[in-house]
Write a protein that holds these residues in place. Structure first.
Motif, PDB file in Angstrom:
ATOM      1  N   VAL A 142       0.836  -1.200   0.000  1.00  6.95           N
ATOM      2  CA  VAL A 142       0.000   0.000   0.000  1.00  6.95           C
ATOM      3  C   VAL A 142       0.871   1.251   0.000  1.00  6.95           C
ATOM      4  O   VAL A 142       0.639   2.192  -0.778  1.00  6.95           O
ATOM      5  CB  VAL A 142      -0.959   0.001   1.210  1.00  6.95           C
ATOM      6  CG1 VAL A 142      -1.672   1.348   1.341  1.00  6.95           C
ATOM      7  CG2 VAL A 142      -1.984  -1.122   1.079  1.00  6.95           C
ATOM      8  N   GLU A 143       1.885   1.262   0.837  1.00  7.42           N
ATOM      9  CA  GLU A 143       2.775   2.431   0.908  1.00  7.42           C
ATOM     10  C   GLU A 143       3.447   2.688  -0.435  1.00  7.42           C
ATOM     11  O   GLU A 143       3.608   3.842  -0.860  1.00  7.42           O
ATOM     12  CB  GLU A 143       3.822   2.229   1.997  1.00  7.42           C
ATOM     13  CG  GLU A 143       4.715   3.441   2.203  1.00  7.42           C
ATOM     14  CD  GLU A 143       5.618   3.311   3.410  1.00  7.42           C
ATOM     15  OE1 GLU A 143       6.302   4.313   3.741  1.00  7.42           O
ATOM     16  OE2 GLU A 143       5.645   2.226   4.031  1.00  7.42           O
ATOM     17  N   LYS A 144       3.833   1.628  -1.136  1.00 10.58           N
ATOM     18  CA  LYS A 144       4.470   1.760  -2.446  1.00 10.58           C
ATOM     19  C   LYS A 144       3.548   2.437  -3.458  1.00 10.58           C
ATOM     20  O   LYS A 144       4.009   3.166  -4.347  1.00 10.58           O
ATOM     21  CB  LYS A 144       4.874   0.370  -2.947  1.00 10.58           C
ATOM     22  CG  LYS A 144       5.534   0.349  -4.314  1.00 10.58           C
ATOM     23  CD  LYS A 144       5.873  -1.079  -4.716  1.00 10.58           C
ATOM     24  CE  LYS A 144       6.479  -1.133  -6.116  1.00 10.58           C
ATOM     25  NZ  LYS A 144       6.788  -2.535  -6.523  1.00 10.58           N
ATOM     26  N   ARG A 145       2.244   2.219  -3.317  1.00  8.15           N
ATOM     27  CA  ARG A 145       1.274   2.747  -4.275  1.00  8.15           C
ATOM     28  C   ARG A 145       0.781   4.145  -3.925  1.00  8.15           C
ATOM     29  O   ARG A 145       0.161   4.819  -4.760  1.00  8.15           O
ATOM     30  CB  ARG A 145       0.077   1.780  -4.376  1.00  8.15           C
ATOM     31  CG  ARG A 145       0.411   0.474  -5.105  1.00  8.15           C
ATOM     32  CD  ARG A 145      -0.605  -0.601  -4.802  1.00  8.15           C
ATOM     33  NE  ARG A 145      -0.435  -1.789  -5.639  1.00  8.15           N
ATOM     34  CZ  ARG A 145       0.521  -2.694  -5.480  1.00  8.15           C
ATOM     35  NH1 ARG A 145       1.417  -2.559  -4.482  1.00  8.15           N
ATOM     36  NH2 ARG A 145       0.599  -3.745  -6.294  1.00  8.15           N
ATOM     37  N   ILE A 146       1.002   4.566  -2.704  1.00  9.42           N
ATOM     38  CA  ILE A 146       0.530   5.877  -2.259  1.00  9.42           C
ATOM     39  C   ILE A 146       1.368   6.980  -2.905  1.00  9.42           C
ATOM     40  O   ILE A 146       2.600   6.902  -2.933  1.00  9.42           O
ATOM     41  CB  ILE A 146       0.599   5.987  -0.724  1.00  9.42           C
ATOM     42  CG1 ILE A 146      -0.460   5.101  -0.070  1.00  9.42           C
ATOM     43  CG2 ILE A 146       0.465   7.431  -0.264  1.00  9.42           C
ATOM     44  CD1 ILE A 146      -1.871   5.584  -0.247  1.00  9.42           C
ATOM     45  N   THR A 147       0.700   8.006  -3.427  1.00  7.93           N
ATOM     46  CA  THR A 147       1.412   9.166  -3.966  1.00  7.93           C
ATOM     47  C   THR A 147       0.987  10.412  -3.184  1.00  7.93           C
ATOM     48  O   THR A 147       1.614  10.769  -2.204  1.00  7.93           O
ATOM     49  CB  THR A 147       1.143   9.316  -5.473  1.00  7.93           C
ATOM     50  OG1 THR A 147      -0.266   9.388  -5.705  1.00  7.93           O
ATOM     51  CG2 THR A 147       1.727   8.142  -6.246  1.00  7.93           C
ATOM     52  N   PHE A 148      -0.112  11.042  -3.582  1.00  6.33           N
ATOM     53  CA  PHE A 148      -0.586  12.245  -2.891  1.00  6.33           C
ATOM     54  C   PHE A 148      -1.451  11.920  -1.681  1.00  6.33           C
ATOM     55  O   PHE A 148      -1.676  12.774  -0.821  1.00  6.33           O
ATOM     56  CB  PHE A 148      -1.393  13.118  -3.857  1.00  6.33           C
ATOM     57  CG  PHE A 148      -2.667  12.478  -4.318  1.00  6.33           C
ATOM     58  CD1 PHE A 148      -3.842  12.652  -3.614  1.00  6.33           C
ATOM     59  CD2 PHE A 148      -2.684  11.686  -5.463  1.00  6.33           C
ATOM     60  CE1 PHE A 148      -5.019  12.046  -4.039  1.00  6.33           C
ATOM     61  CE2 PHE A 148      -3.862  11.091  -5.897  1.00  6.33           C
ATOM     62  CZ  PHE A 148      -5.033  11.268  -5.185  1.00  6.33           C
ATOM     63  N   GLN A 149      -1.940  10.662  -1.594  1.00 12.19           N
ATOM     64  CA  GLN A 149      -2.849  10.299  -0.506  1.00 12.19           C
ATOM     65  C   GLN A 149      -2.087  10.214   0.817  1.00 12.19           C
ATOM     66  O   GLN A 149      -0.865  10.031   0.852  1.00 12.19           O
ATOM     67  CB  GLN A 149      -3.518   8.954  -0.797  1.00 12.19           C
ATOM     68  CG  GLN A 149      -4.229   8.871  -2.138  1.00 12.19           C
ATOM     69  CD  GLN A 149      -3.340   8.272  -3.220  1.00 12.19           C
ATOM     70  OE1 GLN A 149      -2.112   8.380  -3.161  1.00 12.19           O
ATOM     71  NE2 GLN A 149      -3.956   7.646  -4.214  1.00 12.19           N
ATOM     72  N   SER A 150      -2.831  10.343   1.901  1.00 14.44           N
ATOM     73  CA  SER A 150      -2.250  10.136   3.231  1.00 14.44           C
ATOM     74  C   SER A 150      -2.307   8.658   3.573  1.00 14.44           C
ATOM     75  O   SER A 150      -3.353   8.015   3.413  1.00 14.44           O
ATOM     76  CB  SER A 150      -3.011  10.946   4.283  1.00 14.44           C
ATOM     77  OG  SER A 150      -2.889  12.330   4.035  1.00 14.44           O
ATOM     78  N   LEU A 151      -1.193   8.125   4.024  1.00 11.60           N
ATOM     79  CA  LEU A 151      -1.112   6.697   4.347  1.00 11.60           C
ATOM     80  C   LEU A 151      -1.847   6.412   5.654  1.00 11.60           C
ATOM     81  O   LEU A 151      -1.490   6.962   6.697  1.00 11.60           O
ATOM     82  CB  LEU A 151       0.355   6.272   4.465  1.00 11.60           C
ATOM     83  CG  LEU A 151       0.613   4.791   4.751  1.00 11.60           C
ATOM     84  CD1 LEU A 151       0.170   3.935   3.577  1.00 11.60           C
ATOM     85  CD2 LEU A 151       2.096   4.568   5.046  1.00 11.60           C
ATOM     86  N   PRO A 152      -2.874   5.557   5.628  1.00 13.39           N
ATOM     87  CA  PRO A 152      -3.573   5.222   6.866  1.00 13.39           C
ATOM     88  C   PRO A 152      -2.845   4.129   7.639  1.00 13.39           C
ATOM     89  O   PRO A 152      -2.005   3.417   7.089  1.00 13.39           O
ATOM     90  CB  PRO A 152      -4.926   4.706   6.359  1.00 13.39           C
ATOM     91  CG  PRO A 152      -4.589   4.063   5.046  1.00 13.39           C
ATOM     92  CD  PRO A 152      -3.469   4.885   4.455  1.00 13.39           C
ATOM     93  N   ALA A 153      -3.187   3.999   8.908  1.00 19.28           N
ATOM     94  CA  ALA A 153      -2.720   2.852   9.683  1.00 19.28           C
ATOM     95  C   ALA A 153      -3.456   1.616   9.180  1.00 19.28           C
ATOM     96  O   ALA A 153      -4.655   1.672   8.888  1.00 19.28           O
ATOM     97  CB  ALA A 153      -2.999   3.061  11.165  1.00 19.28           C
ATOM     98  N   ILE A 154      -2.737   0.507   9.042  1.00 14.81           N
ATOM     99  CA  ILE A 154      -3.344  -0.760   8.626  1.00 14.81           C
ATOM    100  C   ILE A 154      -3.193  -1.727   9.794  1.00 14.81           C
ATOM    101  O   ILE A 154      -2.076  -2.128  10.142  1.00 14.81           O
ATOM    102  CB  ILE A 154      -2.681  -1.312   7.357  1.00 14.81           C
ATOM    103  CG1 ILE A 154      -2.804  -0.296   6.217  1.00 14.81           C
ATOM    104  CG2 ILE A 154      -3.313  -2.646   6.957  1.00 14.81           C
ATOM    105  CD1 ILE A 154      -2.102  -0.715   4.941  1.00 14.81           C
ATOM    106  N   VAL A 155      -4.316  -2.086  10.413  1.00 17.57           N
ATOM    107  CA  VAL A 155      -4.274  -2.841  11.660  1.00 17.57           C
ATOM    108  C   VAL A 155      -5.198  -4.054  11.580  1.00 17.57           C
ATOM    109  O   VAL A 155      -6.177  -4.060  10.830  1.00 17.57           O
ATOM    110  CB  VAL A 155      -4.684  -1.960  12.854  1.00 17.57           C
ATOM    111  CG1 VAL A 155      -3.779  -0.742  12.965  1.00 17.57           C
ATOM    112  CG2 VAL A 155      -6.141  -1.514  12.735  1.00 17.57           C
ATOM    113  N   PRO A 156      -4.906  -5.091  12.357  1.00 21.69           N
ATOM    114  CA  PRO A 156      -5.806  -6.249  12.394  1.00 21.69           C
ATOM    115  C   PRO A 156      -7.056  -5.950  13.207  1.00 21.69           C
ATOM    116  O   PRO A 156      -7.030  -5.163  14.158  1.00 21.69           O
ATOM    117  CB  PRO A 156      -4.956  -7.336  13.066  1.00 21.69           C
ATOM    118  CG  PRO A 156      -3.954  -6.588  13.878  1.00 21.69           C
ATOM    119  CD  PRO A 156      -3.671  -5.322  13.139  1.00 21.69           C
ATOM    120  N   ALA A 157      -8.163  -6.564  12.817  1.00 18.38           N
ATOM    121  CA  ALA A 157      -9.388  -6.465  13.607  1.00 18.38           C
ATOM    122  C   ALA A 157      -9.148  -7.044  14.995  1.00 18.38           C
ATOM    123  O   ALA A 157      -8.321  -7.939  15.178  1.00 18.38           O
ATOM    124  CB  ALA A 157     -10.517  -7.203  12.904  1.00 18.38           C
ATOM    125  N   ALA A 158      -9.877  -6.520  15.973  1.00 18.17           N
ATOM    126  CA  ALA A 158      -9.630  -6.901  17.361  1.00 18.17           C
ATOM    127  C   ALA A 158     -10.619  -7.935  17.899  1.00 18.17           C
ATOM    128  O   ALA A 158     -10.314  -8.628  18.872  1.00 18.17           O
ATOM    129  CB  ALA A 158      -9.676  -5.663  18.253  1.00 18.17           C
TER     130      ALA A 158
END
Length: 332
Positions: free
Chosen positions: A269-285
């Motif tokens: 995901v980080e590799k594909r992000i350009t102008f967007q803000s990178l969100p946190a990617i977390v496992p469901a709890a």
């Protein structure tokens, strides 16, 4: 003791609970849907199961359940309480809320399974405190729940969040939705299962086996896994571009692979992000309790709203759950 009925209906099994006013799972049970017997039999199974839970609660706690919340798959009209369509259960236009109300004699709230799970994750799970999040369970298919400012967005027609049917591979594998190249045909647990069974030559192999093979260094598994990661990252970046979430919550069977999934997914995901803000990617709890907890929250919200069918909302403060008295009947 005050309690409500919470029922999470899946394609093959139902998970239910009696939920206390503090959010605790007081009693848990499971039952098969019996979908092989037809749509009418599935509906009757749901009604019978709910009635048994109601009777159990009255005997155990000396009072009837005050309301019921039911999470179901497919397309759901939550305002009218109608199960519009569910291919895996064989029903169309089922007035399930009214049927349950007639059987139980208590208020009933009906919700979409993924959005109901997202309600629980947003209120007491991995999305607690996040103003904008996307909950994405990777199971037999892929759907999503969009949380914005404390509300799970249903959409104008009740189908918001269907990210599994974003086309990520134009002209690719045919999908049941009549498109080709949909995300869920490449990145769901069932898609990985199919791809790994073919690559390994073992028809019994599944997505969990593929993850284990990746961890052991099998290059065939690594290729299958990476193809799924790439498709999922493409779909997620589309969602990030449109929704600008602060958090991406990934659940479902594929998320059980842990960092075997999350480490390469975050990188992709980080590799594909350009102008967007990178969100946190977390496992469901909350795991497979999310649907039941969310259904319980729907029921309590219904009571607080004066027995009106509520929007699937997720305010920022709610009690933590403390499951106990678990007595499953059938494992599905």
């Amino acid at each position: 003791m005050r309690h409500v009925i919470a029922l999470d209906v899946g394609g093959t099994g139902m998970k239910a609970a009696l939920v206390g006013a503090d959010g605790a799972l007081l009693h848990e049970a499971r039952r098969r849907t019996g979908r092989e017997r037809g749509a009418d039999a599935v509906i009757e199974s749901i009604l019978d199961f709910a009635a048994e839970l109601c009777a159990y609660g009255e005997e155990k706690y000396g009072q009837r359940a005050e309301a019921a919340g039911v999470a179901i798959p497919g397309i759901v009209d939550t305002e009218r309480g109608i199960a519009l369509f569910a291919a895996n259960l064989g029903w169309e236009n089922v007035p399930l809320r009214d049927l349950l109300h007639e059987r139980l004699g208590i208020p009933v709230a009906l919700g979409h399974d993924v959005r109901t799970g997202g309600l629980a994750e947003g209120r007491i799970g991995a999305g607690k405190g996040a103003d904008r999040f996307l909950f994405l369970p990777l199971g037999t298919g892929i759907a999503g729940a969009i949380g914005i400012n404390g509300v799970i967005e249903p959409g104008a027609h009740g189908s918001a969040g269907e990210i599994g049917h974003i086309v990520v591979r134009p002209g690719g594998i045919s999908c049941g939705c009549r498109q080709s190249g949909c995300l869920e045909r490449y990145a769901s647990a069932s898609a990985v299962t199919q791809a790994w069974a073919e690559a390994s030559g073992d028809p019994e192999a599944d997505a969990a086996d593929c993850a284990k093979a990746v961890e052991s260094g099998d290059p065939r598994a690594a290729e299958v896994w990476q193809h799924a990661i790439d498709a999922l990252a493409d779909g997620l970046v589309t969602a990030v571009t449109l929704l600008d979430p602060r958090t991406l919550i990934i659940g479902g069977g594929l998320a059980e692979a842990g960092e075997t999934l999350f480490t390469p997914l975050r990188a992709a995901v980080e590799k594909r992000i350009t102008f967007q803000s990178l969100p946190a990617i977390v496992p469901a709890a909350l795991g497979d309790t999310a649907g039941r907890l969310g259904a319980g929250l729907l029921a309590w919200d219904l009571l607080e709203a004066g027995d009106r069918v509520p929007a699937q909302s997720a305010p920022q403060s709610a009690p933590e759950s403390a499951p106990h008295d678990s007595t499953p009947e059938v494992t599905t």
